[in-house]
Design an enzyme around this catalytic site. Structure first.
Site, PDB file in Angstrom:
ATOM      1  N   THR A 140      39.874  13.405 -20.180  1.00  0.00           N
ATOM      2  CA  THR A 140      41.279  13.002 -20.170  1.00  0.00           C
ATOM      3  C   THR A 140      42.079  13.736 -21.239  1.00  0.00           C
ATOM      4  OG1 THR A 140      40.751  11.147 -21.606  1.00  0.00           O
ATOM      5  CG2 THR A 140      40.827  10.720 -19.230  1.00  0.00           C
TER       6      THR A 140
ATOM      7  N   ARG B 238      36.967  19.856 -25.347  1.00  0.00           N
ATOM      8  CA  ARG B 238      36.734  19.665 -26.779  1.00  0.00           C
ATOM      9  C   ARG B 238      35.374  20.220 -27.155  1.00  0.00           C
ATOM     10  NH1 ARG B 238      39.300  14.142 -28.920  1.00  0.00           N
ATOM     11  NH2 ARG B 238      41.243  14.375 -27.799  1.00  0.00           N
TER      12      ARG B 238
ATOM     13  N   SER C 287      43.497  18.903 -32.747  1.00  0.00           N
ATOM     14  CA  SER C 287      43.999  17.751 -33.490  1.00  0.00           C
ATOM     15  C   SER C 287      43.121  16.506 -33.376  1.00  0.00           C
ATOM     16  CB  SER C 287      45.432  17.421 -33.061  1.00  0.00           C
ATOM     17  OG  SER C 287      45.449  17.012 -31.717  1.00  0.00           O
ATOM     18  N   HIS C 288      42.396  16.335 -32.299  1.00  0.00           N
ATOM     19  CA  HIS C 288      41.555  15.155 -32.153  1.00  0.00           C
ATOM     20  C   HIS C 288      40.066  15.490 -32.242  1.00  0.00           C
ATOM     21  CE1 HIS C 288      45.389  13.758 -30.530  1.00  0.00           C
ATOM     22  NE2 HIS C 288      44.996  12.585 -30.960  1.00  0.00           N
TER      23      HIS C 288
END
Length: 187
Positions: free
Chosen positions: A71, A75, A180-181
């Site tokens: 989602t 990553r 960023s995450h």
């Protein structure tokens, strides 16, 4: 009871990783990651156990594993191979997304042009010559090669700026290249 030849199984896994790494390096446009993978291949072929282990981590058996698209997108840390963030993964992902957008437009009989906006942050891996900016530029090039109008935002931007740009120009899609995450070691 039949005996299992464990060493044969390990050699097969190593062979799979070597083959996959060689194939990958033929398609990877990044000279730094290609050189790194080729150095590992050479070490592995000369009996380097650590090189074999690293190749097996970077290039899983049977060429079946890739970064999962969730989602929040893709990553991973910046590294060679199908499980890392690198130029080839970005190019292949952009090709897939562009094809999907074109397919959706064709199915809906929409005649409006597809418009994309791409933003990026500061993330870079100097040893592998990888960066968010480079990933954004590859994404723009792939989209344009498919006939999709694409705007690359100028300089580092925060994700809300990309969202604003998508709404402001009525873009079909926005792509933000950011860590960023991700865990801090991926930054």
């Amino acid at each position: 009871m039949p005996r299992i030849n464990v060493s044969y199984g390990l050699r097969t896994m190593a062979s799979d990783a070597l083959l996959h790494a060689k194939e990958w390096s033929l398609n990877d446009p990044n000279p730094a990651t290609v050189a790194y993978v080729k150095a590992l291949i050479t070490k592995a072929e000369n009996g380097g156990d650590q090189a074999v282990q690293e190749l097996q981590c970077l290039f899983p058996p049977n060429n079946t594993q890739r970064i999962g698209f969730g989602t929040a997108g893709l990553r991973s840390s910046m590294s060679p191979g199908p499980l890392g963030m690198n130029d080839l993964v970005v190019i292949q992902t952009a090709q897939g997304l562009a094809s999907y957008l074109l397919h959706c437009r064709q199915q809906s009989k929409d005649t409006n042009p597809i418009i994309a906006v791409v933003g990026y942050d500061h993330r870079a891996h100097s040893a592998f010559s990888l960066s968010s900016k480079q990933f954004a530029m590859y994404t723009k090039l792939v989209f344009e090669s498919k006939g999709i109008t694409c705007t690359l935002l100028d300089g580092y931007v925060a994700t809300p700026i990309l969202a604003f740009a998508v709404c402001n120009i009525a873009a079909s899609v926005g792509i933000m290249v950011t860590a960023s995450h991700n865990p801090k070691q991926d930054d």
